[in-house]
Scaffold this active site. Sequence first.
Site, mmCIF file in Angstrom:
data_model
loop_
_atom_site.group_PDB
_atom_site.id
_atom_site.type_symbol
_atom_site.label_atom_id
_atom_site.label_comp_id
_atom_site.label_asym_id
_atom_site.label_seq_id
_atom_site.Cartn_x
_atom_site.Cartn_y
_atom_site.Cartn_z
ATOM 1 N N SER A 208 0.818 -1.221 0.000
ATOM 2 C CA SER A 208 0.000 0.000 0.000
ATOM 3 C C SER A 208 0.845 1.262 0.000
ATOM 4 C CB SER A 208 -0.939 -0.004 1.209
ATOM 5 O OG SER A 208 -1.765 -1.137 1.214
ATOM 6 N N HIS A 260 0.583 4.257 4.450
ATOM 7 C CA HIS A 260 -0.055 5.026 3.382
ATOM 8 C C HIS A 260 0.480 6.460 3.360
ATOM 9 C CE1 HIS A 260 -3.856 2.263 3.683
ATOM 10 N NE2 HIS A 260 -2.784 1.613 3.262
#
Length: 396
Positions: A208, A260
Site C-alpha cells: 500500500s 499510506h
Amino acid sequence: MGEKDSETAPIWGKTRERERSNNNNNNIQPMDLESSSSVSGQQRSLTQSRSSYEERGRGVKEFRSWFPWLIPCFVVANVAVFVITMYVNNCPKKSGDCFADFLGRFSFQNTRENPLLGPSSLTLQTMGGLDVKKVVKGDEGWRLLSCNWLHGGVVHLLMNMLTLLFIGIRMEREFGFIRIGLLYLISGFGGSILSALFLRSNISVGASGAVFGLLGGMLSEIFINWTIYSNKVVTIVTLVLIVAVNLGLGVLPGVDNFAHIGGFATGFLLGFVLLIRPHYGWINQRNGPGAKPHRFKIYQGILWTISLLILVAGFIVGLISLFNNVDGNEHCSWCHYLSCVPTSKWSCNREPASCTTTQLGNQLSMTCLRNGKSASYILANPSDSRINSLCVQLCR
C-alpha cells in the site's frame, strides 16, 4: 529497453495545445514556418488525432512512450510471494482450524484469526513482515523492504494489485520503467520507515505504501510540469479526493495508515525529482530560429532542489530515529489518530495477542493477557503456530 517509437500525451488531462487544437476543429498547428510547407503536403488523418504538444515533443527523451513491462512484473512477483507464503503457512498441518480446506496446504487461517483470507501473523513474521523489534534489536533492516512484497490475505492482495495495475501501467507507459520503478520502491521504503516509527508492536505487510507513492507522484507531476496542462484545477481536485478517501479509510482498525501516509509523502516529493519535464515554451521553440529558452523553468529547479533536500533529510532522520529505537508516539501524542480513530463499534488496541498457556495431558488451558478471557482446548502436543492461532482468536 521497453522503449517504443510512438509518442505519448501527459498522464492527466489535456495539454494546452491539445485544447487549442480541439477548439480549432482538430487542425494541428505546424511547429514553425519552416515545417509548414512539408507538413501541408502529407496526409494528416493520423497527426490530427495528436496534440501539437506531442508533435513538438518528438525526439525529447522525456516524451518517449514506453512499453509497460515492469509493473506487470511487480504484480506477478507479489502474487508469487503470496503463493509461497501460503505454502509455508500450511494451515492444515500447523494450525488445523482452517478456512477453505479443499485448498490443502494452501488453505487460509480461520477467518476469526485472519478475515482477509490469508496466512497467520507468525508466518508473515517468518517471511519478512515488518517487526520493529527484529529491525531494531535483531539488525534485520531488510524487513523495511521485504514487508512491501507480503500481503495479509487474498482481499489485501487483490485491492493493492488492481490499484497498482490501474495506476502503474499508465505511469510506466508515460515515464518509463526506471523512474516508475524507483518511485514505487523508494515510496514503499518510506512508508515502512514511518510505519515502524509509530506502529511499534504490530506485524505490518503490504504494498500500500508503494501504491500511495505512485498517487503522490501523479499529484506532484502536475505541479512540476504546470505549464503543460490546461485543466489543472479539475485534475488536482480529482486526485486529492481520491487520496483523501483512501486515507480516510485508513483510520479503520487493522489498516496501517502510517504506511499510506509515508508512502504518499515520499512519492509526492520524489515526483518533483523524477517526473520533471521540459516546460511548454522550450518544447514550442526548441527547433525555431533565435535564442532558445532554458529547458526548465526556475520554479521547476526550485521545486526539484527543495524536494530532494527534504527527501534526503527525511530518510536520514527517520532511519537514525528508528535504529535508535525512538517511538514516534512519545513525540506526537495525537498522531495515533491518523491510523485509527476509536469508536463505540471498534477498538484501536494494536497490542499483539499474548497468552499464558498450561498443558496438562491432552488439555491446553489458555488466558489472554489483553482481555483476561480464558479457554480450554483438547489438544495433544499443539504446535507453536496452533497455539498462536488460538491466542489470536481468544484475544479478539
